[in-house]
Motif scaffolding. Structure first.
Motif, PDB file in Angstrom:
ATOM      1  N   GLN A 194       0.257 -12.815 -11.217  1.00  0.00           N
ATOM      2  CA  GLN A 194      -0.598 -12.057 -11.562  1.00  0.00           C
ATOM      3  C   GLN A 194      -0.212 -10.539 -10.429  1.00  0.00           C
ATOM      4  OE1 GLN A 194      -3.823 -11.513 -12.538  1.00  0.00           O
ATOM      5  NE2 GLN A 194      -3.127 -12.829 -13.474  1.00  0.00           N
ATOM      6  N   GLN A 195       0.927 -10.159 -10.172  1.00  0.00           N
ATOM      7  CA  GLN A 195       1.473  -8.871  -9.592  1.00  0.00           C
ATOM      8  C   GLN A 195       2.749  -7.951 -10.225  1.00  0.00           C
ATOM      9  OE1 GLN A 195       3.889 -11.265  -6.236  1.00  0.00           O
ATOM     10  NE2 GLN A 195       2.246 -10.881  -5.224  1.00  0.00           N
ATOM     11  N   VAL A 196       2.411  -7.291  -9.697  1.00  0.00           N
ATOM     12  CA  VAL A 196       3.132  -5.916 -11.050  1.00  0.00           C
ATOM     13  C   VAL A 196       4.395  -5.442  -9.865  1.00  0.00           C
ATOM     14  CG1 VAL A 196       1.828  -4.106 -10.836  1.00  0.00           C
ATOM     15  CG2 VAL A 196       3.625  -4.146 -11.887  1.00  0.00           C
ATOM     16  N   ALA A 197       5.576  -5.038 -10.197  1.00  0.00           N
ATOM     17  CA  ALA A 197       6.575  -3.676  -9.246  1.00  0.00           C
ATOM     18  C   ALA A 197       6.463  -2.986  -9.592  1.00  0.00           C
ATOM     19  CB  ALA A 197       7.855  -4.748  -9.640  1.00  0.00           C
ATOM     20  N   ILE A 198       6.375  -2.299  -8.306  1.00  0.00           N
ATOM     21  CA  ILE A 198       5.959  -0.828  -8.580  1.00  0.00           C
ATOM     22  C   ILE A 198       7.694  -0.197  -8.544  1.00  0.00           C
ATOM     23  CG2 ILE A 198       5.295   1.131  -7.213  1.00  0.00           C
ATOM     24  CD1 ILE A 198       3.552  -0.547  -8.681  1.00  0.00           C
ATOM     25  N   LEU A 199       8.441   0.430  -9.144  1.00  0.00           N
ATOM     26  CA  LEU A 199       9.308   1.200  -8.651  1.00  0.00           C
ATOM     27  C   LEU A 199       9.640   2.315  -8.725  1.00  0.00           C
ATOM     28  CD1 LEU A 199      10.553  -0.112 -12.759  1.00  0.00           C
ATOM     29  CD2 LEU A 199      11.170  -1.536 -10.636  1.00  0.00           C
ATOM     30  N   ASP A 200       8.515   3.398  -8.650  1.00  0.00           N
ATOM     31  CA  ASP A 200       8.826   4.725  -8.052  1.00  0.00           C
ATOM     32  C   ASP A 200       7.244   5.350  -8.045  1.00  0.00           C
ATOM     33  OD1 ASP A 200      10.327   6.799  -7.732  1.00  0.00           O
ATOM     34  OD2 ASP A 200       9.864   7.871  -9.261  1.00  0.00           O
ATOM     35  N   GLY A 201       7.170   5.821  -6.571  1.00  0.00           N
ATOM     36  CA  GLY A 201       6.137   6.033  -7.007  1.00  0.00           C
ATOM     37  C   GLY A 201       5.715   6.294  -5.051  1.00  0.00           C
ATOM     38  N   LEU A 202       5.460   5.380  -4.335  1.00  0.00           N
ATOM     39  CA  LEU A 202       4.884   4.213  -2.983  1.00  0.00           C
ATOM     40  C   LEU A 202       5.914   4.552  -2.258  1.00  0.00           C
ATOM     41  CD1 LEU A 202       2.147   2.088  -4.590  1.00  0.00           C
ATOM     42  CD2 LEU A 202       1.832   4.253  -3.655  1.00  0.00           C
ATOM     43  N   GLN A 203       6.127   4.655  -1.229  1.00  0.00           N
ATOM     44  CA  GLN A 203       6.495   4.196   0.186  1.00  0.00           C
ATOM     45  C   GLN A 203       6.326   3.133   0.710  1.00  0.00           C
ATOM     46  OE1 GLN A 203       8.914   6.288   1.000  1.00  0.00           O
ATOM     47  NE2 GLN A 203       7.649   7.020  -0.957  1.00  0.00           N
ATOM     48  N   ASP A 204       7.239   2.273   1.516  1.00  0.00           N
ATOM     49  CA  ASP A 204       6.810   1.155   2.087  1.00  0.00           C
ATOM     50  C   ASP A 204       5.822   0.951   3.076  1.00  0.00           C
ATOM     51  OD1 ASP A 204       8.923  -0.059   0.252  1.00  0.00           O
ATOM     52  OD2 ASP A 204      10.088   0.148   2.672  1.00  0.00           O
ATOM     53  N   ASP A 205       5.187   1.278   3.402  1.00  0.00           N
ATOM     54  CA  ASP A 205       4.152   1.977   4.506  1.00  0.00           C
ATOM     55  C   ASP A 205       2.387   2.625   3.550  1.00  0.00           C
ATOM     56  OD1 ASP A 205       5.193   4.815   4.392  1.00  0.00           O
ATOM     57  OD2 ASP A 205       4.643   5.390   6.508  1.00  0.00           O
ATOM     58  N   ASP A 206       2.522   3.023   2.567  1.00  0.00           N
ATOM     59  CA  ASP A 206       1.748   3.335   2.039  1.00  0.00           C
ATOM     60  C   ASP A 206       0.628   2.315   1.519  1.00  0.00           C
ATOM     61  OD1 ASP A 206       2.437   5.862   1.230  1.00  0.00           O
ATOM     62  OD2 ASP A 206       3.388   5.488  -0.878  1.00  0.00           O
ATOM     63  N   ARG A 207      -0.676   2.635   2.535  1.00  0.00           N
ATOM     64  CA  ARG A 207      -2.277   2.137   2.129  1.00  0.00           C
ATOM     65  C   ARG A 207      -2.479   2.423   0.658  1.00  0.00           C
ATOM     66  NH1 ARG A 207      -5.757   1.897   6.741  1.00  0.00           N
ATOM     67  NH2 ARG A 207      -6.192  -0.259   7.168  1.00  0.00           N
ATOM     68  N   VAL A 208      -2.377   1.281  -0.241  1.00  0.00           N
ATOM     69  CA  VAL A 208      -2.429   1.070  -1.658  1.00  0.00           C
ATOM     70  C   VAL A 208      -4.140   0.305  -2.001  1.00  0.00           C
ATOM     71  CG1 VAL A 208      -2.209   0.625  -4.160  1.00  0.00           C
ATOM     72  CG2 VAL A 208      -0.467   0.731  -1.821  1.00  0.00           C
ATOM     73  N   VAL A 209      -5.294   0.878  -2.503  1.00  0.00           N
ATOM     74  CA  VAL A 209      -6.993   0.396  -2.384  1.00  0.00           C
ATOM     75  C   VAL A 209      -6.483  -0.708  -3.421  1.00  0.00           C
ATOM     76  CG1 VAL A 209      -9.024   0.786  -3.812  1.00  0.00           C
ATOM     77  CG2 VAL A 209      -7.583   2.432  -2.353  1.00  0.00           C
ATOM     78  N   ILE A 210      -6.717  -1.960  -3.280  1.00  0.00           N
ATOM     79  CA  ILE A 210      -6.931  -3.088  -4.399  1.00  0.00           C
ATOM     80  C   ILE A 210      -7.946  -3.794  -4.364  1.00  0.00           C
ATOM     81  CG2 ILE A 210      -4.223  -4.041  -3.645  1.00  0.00           C
ATOM     82  CD1 ILE A 210      -5.886  -6.096  -1.566  1.00  0.00           C
ATOM     83  N   VAL A 211      -9.022  -3.303  -4.169  1.00  0.00           N
ATOM     84  CA  VAL A 211     -10.306  -3.318  -5.062  1.00  0.00           C
ATOM     85  C   VAL A 211     -11.949  -2.462  -4.290  1.00  0.00           C
ATOM     86  CG1 VAL A 211     -12.651  -4.736  -4.430  1.00  0.00           C
ATOM     87  CG2 VAL A 211     -10.022  -6.252  -3.691  1.00  0.00           C
ATOM     88  N   GLY A 212     -11.940  -1.854  -5.062  1.00  0.00           N
ATOM     89  CA  GLY A 212     -13.088  -1.101  -5.448  1.00  0.00           C
ATOM     90  C   GLY A 212     -12.249   0.531  -5.912  1.00  0.00           C
ATOM     91  N   GLN A 213     -11.508  -0.086  -6.674  1.00  0.00           N
ATOM     92  CA  GLN A 213     -10.791   1.674  -6.865  1.00  0.00           C
ATOM     93  C   GLN A 213     -11.672   2.428  -8.687  1.00  0.00           C
ATOM     94  OE1 GLN A 213      -9.755  -1.116  -7.122  1.00  0.00           O
ATOM     95  NE2 GLN A 213      -7.408  -1.643  -7.951  1.00  0.00           N
TER      96      GLN A 213
END
Length: 108
Positions: free
Chosen positions: A56-75
């Motif tokens: 249930q996980q996907v690798a993000i290769l480009d577009g994000l930084q380590d400290d970005d806060r990503v929405v995981i519920v409610g998009q």
């Protein structure tokens, strides 16, 4: 020798230091994959390049930084520029009469 048994693994590719996100956090569209990132209480849709999917996980290769806060519920309730309140963050000290959306995030 005959009768011997052995186990081995073949590593055919590796992605070192990849950021992993829940698959549900990634918005798939014909125009490409994206995620919502929260900065200063505002959601921004950010395009991402994805890699391998593990369970249930996907690798993000480009577009994000380590400290970005990503929405995981409610998009589904978000649009670019939507003001949000992150679950678990302290309430703002000043009263805000503007409409906000609540979202859960993960930090990379």
């Amino acid at each position: 020798k005959p009768g011997k048994f052995g186990r081995f693994a073949i590593i055919y590719d590796a992605q070192r230091d990849a950021l992993l996100l829940p698959r549900d956090a990634v918005i798939e569209a014909e125009s490409g994959d994206s995620v919502y990132v929260i900065k200063d209480g505002v959601a921004s849709k950010v395009p991402v390049d994805t890699g391998y999917v593990w369970d249930q996980q996907v690798a993000i290769l480009d577009g994000l930084q380590d400290d970005d806060r990503v929405v995981i519920v409610g998009q589904a309730a978000l649009q670019d520029g939507t003001k949000v309140r992150v679950i678990g963050d302290p309430e703002p000290e000043t009263a805000n009469t503007e409409s906000t959306t609540t979202a859960a995030t993960t930090e990379g």
